[in-house]
Structure formats: structure tokens, C-alpha cells
Design a protein around this motif. Structure first.
Motif, short mmCIF file in Angstrom:
data_model
loop_
_atom_site.label_atom_id
_atom_site.label_comp_id
_atom_site.label_asym_id
_atom_site.label_seq_id
_atom_site.Cartn_x
_atom_site.Cartn_y
_atom_site.Cartn_z
N ILE A 33 73.63 21.09 61.43
CA ILE A 33 74.64 20.87 62.46
C ILE A 33 74.67 19.41 62.91
N LYS A 34 73.59 18.68 62.67
CA LYS A 34 73.55 17.25 63.03
C LYS A 34 74.63 16.45 62.32
N PHE A 35 75.12 16.96 61.20
CA PHE A 35 76.10 16.21 60.42
C PHE A 35 77.52 16.32 60.99
N ARG A 36 77.72 17.18 61.97
CA ARG A 36 79.00 17.23 62.67
C ARG A 36 79.03 16.10 63.70
N GLN A 37 79.69 15.02 63.35
CA GLN A 37 79.72 13.83 64.19
C GLN A 37 81.05 13.76 64.95
#
Length: 244
Positions: free
Chosen positions: A108-112
Motif C-alpha cells: 500500500i506504500k506505493f499508492r502515492q
């Protein structure tokens, strides 16, 4: 922000070429675009950056909770990238050992949120890692190089996406309009999937192939020809479907 993946478990279908050209087209419309290269072939990364031997942007963040994705600038003002490396080919073996909570937290960290669109160039694989990535995407687009086996195997791909709870659509890639078999298979795909098939087809084109070799987009290479303009039409359809 919308997160869009281009995915097929079969390689060589034009997935990366489409991701690159759609990212460029969206950026030309004043959108801020982040391209995430999850493919161990690293072709999107090589297109947008000069790869070195240092750590890529995504592997450590996928495995380690404390690592953030390393975002790099590209030569295009409105496009940034999280690069890949050949080590991505082994990531699934490490990823599978994480807990379910760790997997989702790390992905989910890649949802910027700083971007209008996030384009994900997925690996041609069907495993625990790809399934977890699909769950955080808003829409998945499946390029299909028409062939009997490809069309027959499409149900397995779309079922995996549906199981992830993510919306999807398919489109014909490397389409040869002069080939009767391609015409017939496209009609079969439309009959089986209905409105899940986009109207735009990406034709087989040496111009698209050459442009990638020269590290420029199809529009930069020959903007006046149909293969380049098809990405404009495809972007229009993607925007309409993803915003529904």
C-alpha cells in the motif's frame, strides 16, 4: 489519484510499451504521473532512466516495512518512476514468507497521493506478489495479443483480477487488421467479455517497436501515424472507465 495496472501473465503482449505510452500521454495532458516498474525485465526503468548498479526503487520497500519506495525523476517533467532491477524476479520467494498484514502494508506504500495517475508495469506472472498488487489498484487493463491460446487463457487472468476485487478491462494488442484470424478472435473476445473489451486496439507496428528501441514514445517518434494516435484514443477510454 487513480492507480492503474497493465497486467497479463503472458509476456510479449505489449504491456510495457502500453504503460510507457499511456504514462506519456497522460503527462502531456498536465497530469502528474508516477510509473512503478514491478517487472524484473526492467524495460520501463531502462526507458525512463539510466540504470546503475545501485539499489532500485522498489525491492527493499516490498520486503521491509521501514523502507519507502525510492522515487526518481525522469527526463519528462510530469513523469516520475520507481525503478526495478533483475532482483525483482526473486522477490516473490521472499514476499510469500511475510504475514498477510505485512504484505498489504508493504504494498500500500506505493499508492502515492501526490500524483494524478499511478501506472503499474506488472510482471508476467501469477503469484502471491502480483495478486496483492492487484488488490490495491483501482483498475487493471489486460493487453491481449490475439491467438487461440491467449484468448483461451484469458479467463484465468480475469478471474484472478476479479478475485482481487479490482475492476478490469481488456484490449487487443499487436492487432493485425489484415489477418482474418485476428478479426475472428477479437469478435470472440467481445462476445465473451462484452463491455469488458475496450473499443481501442493497439495495432502491430514497427513504429512502436522502433520508438521503444530509440527510447522515445510512439508520439515523439511519429505522431502523425495511426499506431501513435491509438494511444491517445486508448488514454481517452482509460480515463472514462477508471473515473466511472
Amino acid at each position: 489519484m487513480k492507480m492503474i495496472a497493465f497486467y497479463n501473465n503472458k509476456g510479449g503482449v505489449g504491456k510495457t510499451s502500453t504503460a510507457i505510452n499511456i504514462a506519456y500521454t497522460l503527462s502531456r495532458r498536465k497530469n502528474r504521473v508516477l510509473l512503478i516498474d514491478f517487472d524484473g525485465q526492467c524495460n520501463s526503468s531502462r526507458f525512463f532512466t539510466e540504470l546503475t548498479n545501485d539499489v532500485s526503487g522498489c525491492e527493499r520497500a516490498i520486503i521491509n516495512a521501514d523502507e519507502k519506495p525510492m522515487i526518481k525523476k525522469t527526463r519528462y517533467d510530469n513523469i516520475d518512476i520507481v525503478t526495478s532491477s533483475v532482483r525483482m524476479n526473486a522477490i516473490s520467494n521472499e514476499f510469500v514468507n511475510l504475514s498477510d498484514e505485512e504484505k498489504q502494508s508493504n504494498i500500500i506504500k506505493f499508492r502515492q497521493s501526490a500524483y494524478d495517475y499511478i501506472i503499474v508495469d506488472m510482471p508476467p506472472a501469477m503469484n502471491d506478489f502480483t495478486e496483492n498488487v492487484l488488490t490495491i489498484c483501482d483498475y487493471v487493463y489486460v493487453p491481449i495479443e490475439l491467438g487461440t491460446f491467449a484468448v483461451q487463457g484469458l479467463a484465468r487472468v480475469t478471474q484472478k483480477i476479479a478475485n482481487a476485487g479490482t475492476k478490469y478491462a481488456c484490449f487487443a494488442s499487436k492487432y493485425d487488421k489484415g489477418n482474418k484470424a485476428d478479426q475472428e478472435l477479437l469478435e470472440i473476445m467481445k462476445k465473451n467479455l462484452g463491455d469488458k473489451v475496450l473499443n481501442t486496439v493497439v495495432p502491430f507496428s514497427r513504429a512502436i517497436k522502433n520508438s521503444i528501441s530509440y527510447r522515445i514514445t510512439a508520439s515523439e517518434y511519429m505522431s502523425w501515424i495511426n499506431p501513435a494516435r491509438c494511444y491517445e484514443r486508448l488514454a481517452d477510454e482509460i480515463i472514462r472507465t477508471v473515473e466511472q
